[in-house]
Structure formats: structure tokens, C-alpha cells
Scaffold this motif. Structure first.
Motif, PDB file in Angstrom:
ATOM      1  N   SER A   6     114.554 -73.980 -41.061  1.00  0.00           N
ATOM      2  CA  SER A   6     115.561 -74.505 -41.716  1.00  0.00           C
ATOM      3  C   SER A   6     115.534 -74.190 -43.210  1.00  0.00           C
ATOM      4  CB  SER A   6     115.694 -76.214 -41.715  1.00  0.00           C
ATOM      5  OG  SER A   6     114.737 -76.777 -42.543  1.00  0.00           O
ATOM      6  N   PRO A 180     124.594 -76.319 -43.394  1.00  0.00           N
ATOM      7  CA  PRO A 180     123.951 -77.524 -43.210  1.00  0.00           C
ATOM      8  C   PRO A 180     124.107 -78.259 -41.988  1.00  0.00           C
ATOM      9  CG  PRO A 180     124.479 -77.537 -45.669  1.00  0.00           C
ATOM     10  CD  PRO A 180     124.900 -76.225 -44.843  1.00  0.00           C
ATOM     11  N   GLU A 184     120.800 -79.274 -39.606  1.00  0.00           N
ATOM     12  CA  GLU A 184     120.599 -80.720 -39.384  1.00  0.00           C
ATOM     13  C   GLU A 184     120.594 -80.898 -37.921  1.00  0.00           C
ATOM     14  OE1 GLU A 184     119.252 -84.345 -39.586  1.00  0.00           O
ATOM     15  OE2 GLU A 184     119.247 -82.747 -41.148  1.00  0.00           O
ATOM     16  N   THR A 185     121.866 -80.359 -37.184  1.00  0.00           N
ATOM     17  CA  THR A 185     122.039 -80.535 -35.711  1.00  0.00           C
ATOM     18  C   THR A 185     120.654 -80.114 -34.844  1.00  0.00           C
ATOM     19  OG1 THR A 185     124.467 -80.456 -35.967  1.00  0.00           O
ATOM     20  CG2 THR A 185     123.430 -80.650 -33.682  1.00  0.00           C
ATOM     21  N   LYS A 187     117.869 -78.991 -35.869  1.00  0.00           N
ATOM     22  CA  LYS A 187     116.732 -79.926 -36.322  1.00  0.00           C
ATOM     23  C   LYS A 187     116.290 -81.044 -35.215  1.00  0.00           C
ATOM     24  CE  LYS A 187     114.045 -82.404 -39.908  1.00  0.00           C
ATOM     25  NZ  LYS A 187     113.700 -83.598 -38.962  1.00  0.00           N
ATOM     26  N   ARG A 188     117.549 -81.833 -35.211  1.00  0.00           N
ATOM     27  CA  ARG A 188     117.462 -82.952 -34.243  1.00  0.00           C
ATOM     28  C   ARG A 188     117.308 -82.571 -32.779  1.00  0.00           C
ATOM     29  NH1 ARG A 188     120.014 -87.693 -36.394  1.00  0.00           N
ATOM     30  NH2 ARG A 188     120.089 -87.791 -38.637  1.00  0.00           N
ATOM     31  N   PHE A 335     127.276 -85.067 -37.742  1.00  0.00           N
ATOM     32  CA  PHE A 335     127.173 -84.791 -39.158  1.00  0.00           C
ATOM     33  C   PHE A 335     128.307 -85.218 -40.159  1.00  0.00           C
ATOM     34  CE2 PHE A 335     127.400 -81.694 -42.554  1.00  0.00           C
ATOM     35  CZ  PHE A 335     126.352 -81.685 -43.138  1.00  0.00           C
ATOM     36  N   SER A 339     129.258 -79.322 -45.634  1.00  0.00           N
ATOM     37  CA  SER A 339     128.601 -78.029 -45.217  1.00  0.00           C
ATOM     38  C   SER A 339     129.548 -76.691 -45.677  1.00  0.00           C
ATOM     39  CB  SER A 339     128.671 -78.127 -43.601  1.00  0.00           C
ATOM     40  OG  SER A 339     127.962 -77.025 -43.125  1.00  0.00           O
TER      41      SER A 339
END
Length: 435
Positions: A6, A180, A184-185, A187-188, A335, A339
Motif C-alpha cells: 500500500s 485510498p 484500504e479495502t 488491505k482488509r 470506506f 479518495s
């Protein structure tokens, strides 16, 4: 996928790495956070994305200056200098003798005293241009896709390894990796929010793209270069030129690349089905298989009046994710942060990293995501199961001798019209991806 952290993690890693190496290039050696050091930029390819990417660079906090441009056509090069000059004024300092024209004009532009080379030409031309910029020790931003065939991808991968040895910045225009909401998604997903990823669906379905009519005084090479989207050796077809974004997200989600693909596709509406205007398909469907047996299903389409959709979905043992910003199932989430648009954000990230003297390299995943699209195209063209390793090693060369092409050269056999002006169109069942 080790080169695809990321943005947040990259900044941590590159800061540590930069402390232990002597970074190549005048910008990276001397730039600092105050941003007072000038970053001299040259643009190779003055079409829509070339103008867009350079405009995005001008909108960053960097002390950037466009000092040279190159394009196959004089009018496009002149327009870029004029339009960007009106908008950005002092950030554009391109003297008339720094406007280069021709298929080999990229060499003249890269040879100019510059720090950053923006490569936004048709994909078929990019491998040799990227290689040349790396050999000259320039930092690079290159639009996607980075090639149109297997030999081109191999050439880019080899140049990427050289760029790492020289500590050169390599940014690739797969801008979702800088947004972002995607960062972030995914990464989850990697942290287990949807459990094991079982399957994915990715789409780029739209109504179509531009077509530029032939001028009476054009050579065949000039016509195809100006109308590059419609020729496989130049664009790689729609699956490479546009659908690559969604395929790249799917590979990012899996943290892997497929080992094989089968597919189907054809032409229904492309320029009325006229084979004297275009040779690319207008629809493809692919079933990619990863090493663990999981699948990624892909739709790419240019058909007017049909269902339009540009998206990605990951299905897991505990839920489903839309990588652009939401998760449903055992761990629902949406989210809610800011972004910014990826095209602008990728240039903020690139220029700010250069200003700090930090280097990151997106070349490897740019090449491998490009090859994922090429693998799918060849599977659709042939209607056969194609393995990644076989195609990368032995895939056909769509433009032999491309380094010596001029605007007056013969076009490659893969795109040479017959006596009635009809271009060769791949026929599923008989097309050979290894010819």
C-alpha cells in the motif's frame, strides 16, 4: 507481488531504504521536502493520456518544468506545447528545437537534459522507449499497458531489473493502486475480512471508443499509428488497453498472477464489423485460474446498447468485497474517507517521493498485469487454454523489428491489409498464439 505494498507501507519502506543507498539521478540526490529543486520533464506521446498525465504532474507541489516533447505527428506535439503552456505558463519551457517528431523521436527527447520521462505512447512502442530511458538513467512514469505482446513484456521486465540496479523511479499508470478506497479495502481483504478468496468477477463493459478516418495522403503506418487502438500490435486490444485496470485489481487482491486462462470472444459491432477499418475484438470473456485453483472471471466489451459496467468483485468464504470500497458478510464495512482521483494522486505520490529522494518501482507489477491481459487476449483469440509460462516464453511477436520502424515503413504482417483492404482478424479455433 513484493513490489505492490500500500502507499502507506511503501512510504515507510522506501524511507528506510533511501537511508542506506546512494540514489541515482540529479533530482533524487539533491531534492528535499521544501521542493525548491527543479524537476525537468519530457513527454513521449502527446495523445490524451500523455497530455493528462503531464497536466497532473504540473498540478503537484513539485517545482516541475516540461522541457521537451516527442510524438509521431507534428500537430499533436505542437498542440501539447500550446495547450499546456496556456494552462501552466512558466512550467512549460519547450523551445521549438525541443519538439521532436517521428517514431524514433523519443530518443532525441530522452537525450535532452531531463530528470523524468513520461511515456504515454501506444503500448506496442513502449518497451523500446522504456528500455532506452532506463539505459539513459532517467526516472520514468509510463502509462499502462506497457506492451502489446509477450516479447515486449519480456523486454520491459529485463529493463525493470536494470532500473532497480540504477535506483530509478518507475511509476506505472495503474492508478487504482494509489486510491485510498482501493488500498484500504484490499488491505482488509488481505487481513481476512472476507476469509479465503474463492472467486473474482471483473468487468470493463462500455459502448465503444473513437475511430479516426483515413486521410488521403497517409501512409499505412501513419494511418495505423494515428488509429492505434484498432490494431493489435499497437494497442493489444481492449482487454489490454482498458480492461487491464480491473485485471490488475484482481491480481492485487489475490497477491498473485494466474497460471493459465481460457476464453472466448469476437466482433459484432466494431466499426460495423468492417474489416477494412479495425482488427480488434469488441467482446471477450476469460476464465483465469490461479495456482491455488481459484478463478477470476473477466468480461471486456465495446457494444453499443448493451449493459455497461466497470467494476471488480471478490467472493470469499466469509463475504464479498467490492475492492473500490465496501465489504458485505461477516465483517461488513464501507470506506468513508476521502479518495482523490487516481490519475492525480499517482502523480502527487511520484513527485513527492522524488522530492524526498525516495525511490519506488512499479515496473514489475505493471509488466505482469499487462501480461495477464495479453494472456486473456490470446486465450480469446485462439479459444484454447493458454498457460502463463508457455506464452511468456514463446508468445508471438506482433511487430518484428519494431525498433527500426519509421512512419513510411511497412506495417507488420500481423496487421497488413489484403488486396481489398481487409485486415487480418483472429479466428478462434485456428489462431495460433505461438506463431
Amino acid at each position: 507481488m513484493q513490489n505492490t505494498p500500500s502507499r502507506r507501507n511503501f512510504l515507510k519502506q522506501s524511507s528506510a531504504a533511501a537511508a542506506g543507498i546512494a540514489v541515482a539521478g540529479s533530482v533524487a540526490r539533491t531534492a528535499h521536502a521544501a521542493g525548491s529543486d527543479e524537476i525537468k520533464v519530457v513527454l513521449i506521446g502527446c495523445g490524451g493520456r500523455g497530455n493528462g498525465a503531464t497536466d497532473n504532474i504540473m498540478n503537484t507541489k513539485g517545482n516541475v518544468k516540461l522541457v521537451a516533447v516527442a510524438d509521431a505527428f507534428q500537430n499533436k506535439a505542437d498542440y501539447t506545447v500550446s495547450s499546456l503552456g496556456k494552462k501552466h505558463k512558466e512550467k512549460v519551457a519547450v523551445d521549438p528545437d525541443k519538439i521532436f517528431v517521428g517514431l524514433d523521436a523519443y530518443k532525441n527527447a530522452i537525450d535532452v537534459d531531463c530528470d523524468l520521462v513520461v511515456i504515454a505512447t501506444p503500448p506496442g512502442f513502449k518497451p523500446q522507449q522504456f528500455e532506452y530511458a532506463v539505459n539513459k538513467g532517467k526516472h520514468i512514469f509510463m502509462e499502462k499497458p506497457v506492451a502489446s505482446d509477450a516479447p515486449g513484456v519480456r523486454r520491459v521486465l529485463a529493463a525493470v531489473e536494470e532500473s532497480k540496479k540504477k535506483d530509478l523511479m518507475v511509476g506505472i499508470g495503474l492508478q487504482r493502486r494509489h486510491e485510498p478506497r482501493y488500498i484500504e479495502t484490499i488491505k482488509r481483504i488481505h487481513d481476512g475480512a472476507i476469509g479465503d478468496v474463492i472467486a473474482q468477477r471483473v468487468y470493463w463493459n462500455g459502448g465503444g471508443i473513437w475511430y479516426r478516418n483515413r486521410n488521403a495522403d497517409q501512409t499505412e503506418m501513419a494511418f495505423q499509428t494515428n488509429n492505434w487502438y484498432h490494431f493489435n500490435w499497437l494497442s493489444g486490444d481492449q482487454i489490454c488497453e482498458q480492461h487491464i485496470h480491473n485485471l490488475d485489481v484482481g491480481c492485487w487482491v489475490k497477491d498473485a498472477y494466474p497460471v493459465e486462462c481460457n476464453g472466448m470472444g469476437g466482433r459484432e459491432q466494431r466499426e460495423g464489423g468492417d474489416p477494412t477499418k479495425s482488427q480488434i475484438f469488441d467482446h471477450t470473456f476469460c476464465e483465469y485460474t490461479f495456482a491455488d485453483g481459484t478463478k477470476m472471471f473477466s468480461q471486456g466489451r465495446h457494444v453499443k446498447g448493451a449493459w455497461n459496467n466497470v467494476s471488480e468483485f471478490a467472493h470469499g468464504s466469509k463475504g464479498t468485497a467490492n475492492p473500490s470500497g465496501s465489504i458485505e458478510g461477516a465483517n461488513p464495512w464501507k470506506f468513508s474517507g476521502k479518495s482523490p482521483g487516481g490519475h492525480q494522486q499517482e502523480q502527487h505520490d511520484l513527485i513527492e517521493a522524488l522530492m524526498r529522494g525516495e525511490i519506488y518501482n512499479e515496473g514489475e507489477y505493471g509488466a505482469k498485469s499487462t501480461f495477464t491481459a495479453i494472456l486473456g487476449r490470446e486465450a480469446c483469440y485462439s479459444a484454447k487454454v493458454i498457460k502463463w509460462d508457455d506464452l511468456l516464453e514463446k508468445g508471438r511477436d506482433l511487430a518484428p523489428g519494431i525498433d527500426s520502424y519509421t512512419i513510411d515503413s511497412d506495417v507488420p504482417p500481423s496487421a497488413r491489409p489484403d488486396e481489398e483492404g481487409r485486415y487480418p482478424i483472429p479466428t478462434p479455433g485456428s489462431y495460433n498464439p505461438f506463431a
